[in-house]
Write a protein that holds these residues in place. Sequence first.
Motif, PDB file in Angstrom:
ATOM      1  N   LEU A 238       0.828  -1.201   0.000  1.00 28.82           N
ATOM      2  CA  LEU A 238       0.000   0.000   0.000  1.00 28.82           C
ATOM      3  C   LEU A 238       0.866   1.256   0.000  1.00 28.82           C
ATOM      4  O   LEU A 238       0.569   2.227  -0.705  1.00 28.82           O
ATOM      5  CB  LEU A 238      -0.933   0.001   1.213  1.00 28.82           C
ATOM      6  N   ILE A 239       1.949   1.237   0.757  1.00 25.00           N
ATOM      7  CA  ILE A 239       2.878   2.371   0.781  1.00 25.00           C
ATOM      8  C   ILE A 239       3.483   2.581  -0.596  1.00 25.00           C
ATOM      9  O   ILE A 239       3.589   3.716  -1.083  1.00 25.00           O
ATOM     10  CB  ILE A 239       3.971   2.138   1.849  1.00 25.00           C
ATOM     11  N   GLN A 240       3.884   1.505  -1.264  1.00 27.14           N
ATOM     12  CA  GLN A 240       4.468   1.630  -2.598  1.00 27.14           C
ATOM     13  C   GLN A 240       3.446   2.150  -3.609  1.00 27.14           C
ATOM     14  O   GLN A 240       3.793   2.954  -4.480  1.00 27.14           O
ATOM     15  CB  GLN A 240       5.027   0.287  -3.057  1.00 27.14           C
ATOM     16  N   ILE A 241       2.200   1.717  -3.492  1.00 25.83           N
ATOM     17  CA  ILE A 241       1.162   2.201  -4.398  1.00 25.83           C
ATOM     18  C   ILE A 241       0.939   3.699  -4.203  1.00 25.83           C
ATOM     19  O   ILE A 241       0.835   4.462  -5.169  1.00 25.83           O
ATOM     20  CB  ILE A 241      -0.147   1.407  -4.197  1.00 25.83           C
ATOM     21  N   LYS A 242       0.895   4.145  -2.948  1.00 23.99           N
ATOM     22  CA  LYS A 242       0.715   5.571  -2.678  1.00 23.99           C
ATOM     23  C   LYS A 242       1.918   6.380  -3.143  1.00 23.99           C
ATOM     24  O   LYS A 242       1.764   7.496  -3.631  1.00 23.99           O
ATOM     25  CB  LYS A 242       0.445   5.801  -1.200  1.00 23.99           C
ATOM     26  N   ALA A 243       3.115   5.838  -2.998  1.00 24.38           N
ATOM     27  CA  ALA A 243       4.307   6.533  -3.478  1.00 24.38           C
ATOM     28  C   ALA A 243       4.296   6.628  -5.009  1.00 24.38           C
ATOM     29  O   ALA A 243       4.726   7.633  -5.577  1.00 24.38           O
ATOM     30  CB  ALA A 243       5.569   5.821  -3.004  1.00 24.38           C
ATOM     31  N   ASN A 244       3.794   5.598  -5.668  1.00 21.65           N
ATOM     32  CA  ASN A 244       3.675   5.653  -7.131  1.00 21.65           C
ATOM     33  C   ASN A 244       2.672   6.714  -7.565  1.00 21.65           C
ATOM     34  O   ASN A 244       2.858   7.355  -8.603  1.00 21.65           O
ATOM     35  CB  ASN A 244       3.289   4.289  -7.689  1.00 21.65           C
ATOM     36  N   LYS A 245       1.620   6.910  -6.781  1.00 22.79           N
ATOM     37  CA  LYS A 245       0.666   7.981  -7.080  1.00 22.79           C
ATOM     38  C   LYS A 245       1.341   9.350  -6.988  1.00 22.79           C
ATOM     39  O   LYS A 245       1.053  10.238  -7.781  1.00 22.79           O
ATOM     40  CB  LYS A 245      -0.538   7.914  -6.144  1.00 22.79           C
ATOM     41  N   VAL A 246       2.227   9.493  -6.016  1.00 23.13           N
ATOM     42  CA  VAL A 246       2.974  10.751  -5.893  1.00 23.13           C
ATOM     43  C   VAL A 246       3.844  10.963  -7.130  1.00 23.13           C
ATOM     44  O   VAL A 246       3.936  12.078  -7.665  1.00 23.13           O
ATOM     45  CB  VAL A 246       3.843  10.744  -4.610  1.00 23.13           C
ATOM     46  N   ILE A 247       4.463   9.912  -7.636  1.00 28.11           N
ATOM     47  CA  ILE A 247       5.295  10.019  -8.842  1.00 28.11           C
ATOM     48  C   ILE A 247       4.443  10.394 -10.042  1.00 28.11           C
ATOM     49  O   ILE A 247       4.855  11.216 -10.876  1.00 28.11           O
ATOM     50  CB  ILE A 247       6.054   8.695  -9.089  1.00 28.11           C
ATOM     51  N   TYR A 248       3.246   9.828 -10.171  1.00 25.24           N
ATOM     52  CA  TYR A 248       2.360  10.198 -11.278  1.00 25.24           C
ATOM     53  C   TYR A 248       1.992  11.678 -11.207  1.00 25.24           C
ATOM     54  O   TYR A 248       1.951  12.372 -12.221  1.00 25.24           O
ATOM     55  CB  TYR A 248       1.101   9.336 -11.292  1.00 25.24           C
ATOM     56  N   TRP A 249       1.715  12.176  -9.994  1.00 22.68           N
ATOM     57  CA  TRP A 249       1.425  13.592  -9.823  1.00 22.68           C
ATOM     58  C   TRP A 249       2.638  14.437 -10.193  1.00 22.68           C
ATOM     59  O   TRP A 249       2.501  15.498 -10.819  1.00 22.68           O
ATOM     60  CB  TRP A 249       0.998  13.891  -8.390  1.00 22.68           C
ATOM     61  N   TYR A 250       3.819  13.997  -9.790  1.00 20.09           N
ATOM     62  CA  TYR A 250       5.055  14.722 -10.118  1.00 20.09           C
ATOM     63  C   TYR A 250       5.253  14.793 -11.627  1.00 20.09           C
ATOM     64  O   TYR A 250       5.548  15.859 -12.170  1.00 20.09           O
ATOM     65  CB  TYR A 250       6.250  14.037  -9.445  1.00 20.09           C
ATOM     66  N   GLN A 251       5.090  13.670 -12.309  1.00 25.58           N
ATOM     67  CA  GLN A 251       5.265  13.663 -13.757  1.00 25.58           C
ATOM     68  C   GLN A 251       4.218  14.523 -14.450  1.00 25.58           C
ATOM     69  O   GLN A 251       4.523  15.217 -15.422  1.00 25.58           O
ATOM     70  CB  GLN A 251       5.222  12.236 -14.289  1.00 25.58           C
TER      71      GLN A 251
END
Length: 107
Positions: A40-53
């Motif tokens: 779940l932590i990795q999924i949320k961190a990936n969402k942050v990366i999508y927002w960053y991109q």
Amino acid sequence: MFSQTVMLVLVIALGIGLFGNVFYQLGKSIKYKNDERWQLIQIKANKVIYWYQGLITTVLAIILVVDLFNPFQVSLSVSNVVLGAFMLLFLQYTVELISLMYLDKSL
């Protein structure tokens, strides 16, 4: 000379972010045995990366539109543009590392 020093510091910081991210994820994956909380932590961190991109893409599009309607010309070398794109691309690993550390402590 000053710009080369700044670029060297940025490249070192980006390298630390990249390798720190890899080793942090590996260590936590082994420590937590890849349980649901860590996933779940990795999924949320990936969402942050999508927002960053998405943010980087939007900012670059705005810059291109402003440059299109700008009455004066700004000349940039191709090497500076490629270097800036390289820095923005590798900065995502540092952003992911920070978000993983934050989410690991908060969840």
